[in-house]
Design an enzyme around this catalytic site. Structure first.
Site, mmCIF file in Angstrom:
data_model
loop_
_atom_site.group_PDB
_atom_site.id
_atom_site.type_symbol
_atom_site.label_atom_id
_atom_site.label_comp_id
_atom_site.label_asym_id
_atom_site.label_seq_id
_atom_site.Cartn_x
_atom_site.Cartn_y
_atom_site.Cartn_z
ATOM 1 C CG HIS A 62 -29.448 -9.345 3.439
ATOM 2 N ND1 HIS A 62 -29.635 -10.178 4.523
ATOM 3 C CD2 HIS A 62 -29.491 -10.146 2.343
ATOM 4 C CE1 HIS A 62 -29.783 -11.423 4.082
ATOM 5 N NE2 HIS A 62 -29.700 -11.429 2.764
ATOM 6 C CD GLU A 63 -30.434 -9.167 -1.338
ATOM 7 O OE1 GLU A 63 -29.678 -9.799 -2.086
ATOM 8 O OE2 GLU A 63 -31.247 -9.718 -0.569
ATOM 9 C CG HIS A 66 -26.039 -11.902 -0.470
ATOM 10 N ND1 HIS A 66 -25.635 -13.015 0.207
ATOM 11 C CD2 HIS A 66 -27.331 -11.694 -0.103
ATOM 12 C CE1 HIS A 66 -26.633 -13.446 0.961
ATOM 13 N NE2 HIS A 66 -27.675 -12.664 0.795
HETATM 14 ZN ZN LIG Z 1 -29.650 -12.921 1.358
#
Ligand SMILES: [Zn+2]
Length: 371
Positions: A62-63, A66
Site C-alpha cells: 500500500h505504501e 503511494h
Molecule cells: Zn495510504
C-alpha cells in the site's frame, strides 16, 4: 510526522524500509488474536505468523503504491515506516499539482483493494482448504478491503483526506486554503472516532467489546493529532512562502580562510563562539563550507598538519540558495537533500546563511507574536 526509534530493515526499490518499535506490539497482538481460536496447535501458530507477515507485506505494498506513483510524479520518497497504526511513506515534499496528489493518494487504497480481492478470490476458489489457512485467507481479504475503506475516509492526513484536498485544490486553485479545510475536516473525523469509541466502550452495541471502543479512541486521538500537526504545518508553509531567503537568513556567519590549519580554526574561531558551521573563503571567493562533522573526521593528532580546505565540503558539491528564492522552497530542498544549512549566494558571493533551526525559530517567534 517524525518517526524516531525505528529499525532499518533494508531497501525496496531504493526506498528505506523501517520498523518503528510500536510495530512489534501490533505484530504480537495480531498474531495472538489470529491464533486465539486454537492456542495449542502448532499449525495455527505457523499459519498465524505467516498471515501476520503477509498482512504487513500488504501494508508495505500500500505504501509502496503511494511512493512509486509519487516518485513517477517527481516527488522523492525517503522511507516507509511500519508502526502501530499501519504504514507511513515519508515524502521529501508535497505534490505541486492537484492531479499528482490525487493519483498518489488514491494509489494506496486501490492497491489494498486489489490485494484484498486477490485473497478473496484465492479463498473462494480453494474450497476444502484446511481450516486455519481458509480462515486466514478470509481474514487477509477482509483486512485489506477494510484498510482501503478506512483510508478513504476524507479526513486529512488519511488518503481520503488527501484525495479531498486535491479535489478542493483543483476546484479553488488555492493549495493553502484547501489544506486548511481538509485538515480541519481531519480533526473532526478524529473527534468522531474518539466519540464513537467511547460510545462503543460503554454501550457495546452489535456485540462489539470495550476493547474495540478503546482502539477507536486511540485511532481518533492519533488522527486528530496528525491533522492538527498538518494544519500547523500548512500555516508555517504559508508563512515561509511569503518570505525570501534574504529576509530569513543570518548574515553574520563566520568566514574562515581556506588555508589555515584545523588546530588554528579550533583555537581562534571554533568552539569558543559555539558555532558549528563556517564558510571557507579564499579572500572574497567562497570555496566551501565546514561543519563540526568535517572537523571530527580528522583525528586530533593531525589537526596541525591539516588545512581546512582539505576537509571542507567544496562549493561545487554544495547546494546554495538565491536571495530571492522563497524560504519554503529552501526548507523543502533541505529536507530533500538531508542538509541543515544553506549559504545564500548573490553574484558569486555569500551574503548569508540559512540554517534549519533559524527557520524554526523564525516561525516560532512569529507564531508567539501572533503574526
Ligand atoms: Zn495510504
Amino acid at each position: 510526522m517524525r518517526m524516531g526509534s525505528a529499525l532499518n530493515i533494508g531497501k525496496l526499490f531504493g526506498i528505506q524500509l523501517r520498523l518503528h518499535f510500536t510495530w512489534f506490539i501490533i505484530f504480537v497482538f495480531l498474531t495472538v488474536l489470529l491464533v486465539s481460536p486454537n492456542w495449542l496447535s502448532p499449525l495455527w501458530w505457523v499459519t498465524g505468523i505467516i498471515t501476520c507477515l503477509l498482512f504487513f507485506a500488504s501494508v508495505v505494498a500500500h505504501e509502496l503504491a503511494h511512493s512509486l506513483v509519487g516518485r513517477a510524479n517527481g516527488i522523492p520518497v525517503k522511507s516507509i515506516t511500519l508502526f502501530i497504526f499501519g504504514g507511513l511513506a515519508q515524502m521529501a515534499r508535497e505534490a505541486t499539482r492537484p492531479g499528482a496528489e490525487f493519483k498518489m493518494a488514491i494509489a494506496g487504497p486501490i492497491c489494498s483493494l486489489v490485494i484484498g480481492c486477490l485473497f478473496g478470490v484465492l479463498w473462494f476458489f480453494t474450497p476444502g482448504m484446511i481450516e486455519p489457512i481458509a480462515i486466514m485467507l478470509q481474514w487477509l481479504a477482509y483486512i485489506n478491503v477494510a484498510l482501503a475503506v478506512f483510508n478513504l475516509i476524507p479526513g486529512f492526513p488519511l488518503d481520503g483526506g488527501r484525495v479531498f484536498r486535491s479535489l478542493l485544490w483543483q476546484i479553488t486553485s488555492d493549495y493553502q486554503r484547501s489544506t486548511r479545510i481538509a485538515t480541519q475536516v481531519g480533526r473532526v473525523v478524529g473527534y468522531l472516532f474518539i466519540l464513537g469509541g467511547i460510545l462503543i466502550a460503554f454501550l457495546r452495541p452489535f456485540g462489539l467489546n470495550w476493547f474495540t471502543g478503546l482502539w477507536l479512541v486511540f485511532i481518533g486521538w492519533f488522527l486528530e493529532n496528525a491533522a492538527s500537526a498538518s494544519y500547523r504545518q500548512a500555516q508555517w508553509r504559508e508563512t515561509l512562502h511569503r518570505f525570501t531567503a534574504s529576509q530569513v537568513m543570518t548574515s553574520d556567519c563566520p568566514v574562515v580562510p581556506f588555508n589555515i590549519t584545523v588546530s588554528r580554526l579550533v583555537q581562534e574561531y571554533g568552539f569558543v563562539s559555539g558555532r558549528h558551521f563556517f564558510l571557507v573563503a579564499d579572500g572574497d571567493k567562497l570555496e566551501g563550507v565546514l561543519t563540526l562533522h568535517n572537523i571530527k573526521s580528522v583525528s586530533q593528532n593531525n589537526w596541525d598538519a591539516t588545512q581546512v580546505k582539505e576537509i571542507m565540503t567544496p562549493i561545487d558539491k554544495l547546494k546554495v540558495a538565491h536571495p530571492e528564492q522563497d524560504a519554503l522552497s529552501i526548507l523543502e530542498q533541505m529536507d530533500e537533500d538531508n542538509i541543515n544549512q544553506m549559504p545564500v549566494v548573490s553574484e558569486g558571493r555569500v551574503i548569508g546563511l540559512i540554517a534549519r533551526d533559524n527557520l524554526i525559530r523564525f516561525l516560532r517567534i512569529r507564531s508567539e507574536a501572533g503574526i
